[in-house]
Design an enzyme around this catalytic site. Structure first.
Site, PDB file in Angstrom:
ATOM      1  N   ILE A 103       0.818  -1.218   0.000  1.00  0.00           N
ATOM      2  CA  ILE A 103       0.000   0.000   0.000  1.00  0.00           C
ATOM      3  C   ILE A 103       0.848   1.264   0.000  1.00  0.00           C
ATOM      4  CG2 ILE A 103      -1.921  -1.162   1.159  1.00  0.00           C
ATOM      5  CD1 ILE A 103      -1.015   0.116   3.788  1.00  0.00           C
ATOM      6  N   HIS A 119      -4.584  -4.097  -2.314  1.00  0.00           N
ATOM      7  CA  HIS A 119      -4.978  -3.722  -0.951  1.00  0.00           C
ATOM      8  C   HIS A 119      -5.106  -2.211  -0.769  1.00  0.00           C
ATOM      9  CE1 HIS A 119      -3.232  -7.840   0.462  1.00  0.00           C
ATOM     10  NE2 HIS A 119      -4.401  -7.953  -0.141  1.00  0.00           N
ATOM     11  N   CYS A 127     -13.845  10.106   3.562  1.00  0.00           N
ATOM     12  CA  CYS A 127     -14.731  10.321   4.705  1.00  0.00           C
ATOM     13  C   CYS A 127     -15.780   9.213   4.745  1.00  0.00           C
ATOM     14  CB  CYS A 127     -15.411  11.687   4.610  1.00  0.00           C
ATOM     15  SG  CYS A 127     -16.702  11.929   5.858  1.00  0.00           S
ATOM     16  N   CYS A 130     -19.508  11.180   4.237  1.00  0.00           N
ATOM     17  CA  CYS A 130     -20.004  11.791   2.992  1.00  0.00           C
ATOM     18  C   CYS A 130     -19.195  11.399   1.753  1.00  0.00           C
ATOM     19  CB  CYS A 130     -20.018  13.310   3.135  1.00  0.00           C
ATOM     20  SG  CYS A 130     -18.369  14.049   3.254  1.00  0.00           S
ATOM     21  N   GLY A 190       9.139 -11.151  -3.733  1.00  0.00           N
ATOM     22  CA  GLY A 190       8.953 -10.504  -2.440  1.00  0.00           C
ATOM     23  C   GLY A 190       7.647 -10.858  -1.763  1.00  0.00           C
ATOM     24  N   SER A 192       5.630 -14.442   0.061  1.00  0.00           N
ATOM     25  CA  SER A 192       5.632 -15.874   0.373  1.00  0.00           C
ATOM     26  C   SER A 192       4.327 -16.538  -0.010  1.00  0.00           C
ATOM     27  CB  SER A 192       5.904 -16.087   1.869  1.00  0.00           C
ATOM     28  OG  SER A 192       7.198 -15.644   2.207  1.00  0.00           O
ATOM     29  N   ASN A 216      12.324 -14.787  -3.878  1.00  0.00           N
ATOM     30  CA  ASN A 216      11.864 -14.542  -2.514  1.00  0.00           C
ATOM     31  C   ASN A 216      12.872 -15.092  -1.508  1.00  0.00           C
ATOM     32  OD1 ASN A 216       9.608 -13.443  -0.955  1.00  0.00           O
ATOM     33  ND2 ASN A 216       9.355 -15.514  -0.166  1.00  0.00           N
TER      34      ASN A 216
END
Length: 251
Positions: A103, A119, A127, A130, A190, A192, A216
């Site tokens: 993220i 994600h 908000c 609203c 990167g 698992s 990885n």
């Protein structure tokens, strides 16, 4: 690793439409902790109690008290060599799309252009009263004071990230699936592959006989199905892989 690296480089060089799937391990070299390792974020917190939509609605102040340190890390982090390597492969015409569970926005900051964030992201907040949207950076003052930022309507602003007990953004998920249906190689890097439904996404491509390369630190449940597995830190391996691919392409 020499033989396996050569094999991975050849596969990437030969591929025409590569889709990359990344996770927390891709951002760890940028100083962002992962969530599920022994010393990850969830080693100290119960995710349902601090990072679920139910917990946010019950006590936004508690949510932001937990998020503050992580938020500061993510908003100030810089792309690492692995992010730059992906952008290099995209400029070479190899990467069709990056699907990420992260993220932090570091793929875009590193130069990747087509990124599907399963994600969500921390660029803005919405908000809950609203639906007004604002940049997340505009809310940092309140967060640092230990107060949940609120809209003029009184509703609490929630970062545009997917919390526990929230569905994935369906439009983004559909685009990610579509990209995998059209690719000829999946590069898992990167991650698992422990978080559903992202962990099952490679099968969309594998059912269509796409190749699979995994980079990885730890083993994944798909290692036995992969055409090449490179075990190590993505910040070390991905730049080497990108350089090798350029060499193969250049002949």
């Amino acid at each position: 690793m020499g033989q396996m690296l050569e094999r991975a480089s050849e596969l990437v060089a030969q591929a025409q439409r590569i889709v990359v799937l990344t996770g927390a391990g891709y951002s760890r070299p940028s100083g962002i902790p992962d969530f599920r390792s022994d010393d990850g974020v969830w080693a100290s917190y119960d995710p349902v109690e601090v990072a679920s939509l139910r917990a946010f609605r019950r006590n936004p102040n508690h949510f932001y008290a937990w998020l503050e340190g992580l938020l500061e890390l993510m908003l100030t982090a810089q792309p690492n060599p692995a992010h730059l390597a992906l952008a290099e492969l995209e400029r070479a015409g190899k990467i069709h799309a990056v699907i990420t569970q992260n993220i932090d926005g570091l793929h875009q900051a590193g130069g990747s252009r087509k990124v599907y964030e399963l994600h969500g992201h921390l660029r803005q907040a919405t908000c809950q009263g609203c639906d007004r949207q604002v940049p997340m950076t505009s809310l940092l003052g309140d967060v640092r004071r230990g107060t949940a930022p609120r809209c003029g309507c009184g509703g609490a602003f929630k970062p545009d990230v997917v919390l526990f007990d929230e569905p994935l953004p369906q439009g983004i998920f559909w685009l990610a699936q579509k990209a995998l249906e059209e690719c000829d190689l999946v590069l898992v890097a990167g991650t698992s592959l422990e978080v559903a439904p992202a962990c099952d996404l490679p099968f969309i491509a594998l059912r269509r006989k796409a190749r699979l390369v995994i980079v990885n630190l730890e083993a994944t449940y798909l290692d036995d199905m992969a055409d090449a597995v490179l075990r190590g830190d993505v910040a070390t391996i991905m730049p080497i892989l990108a350089k090798q691919v350029s060499r193969v392409i250049g002949g």
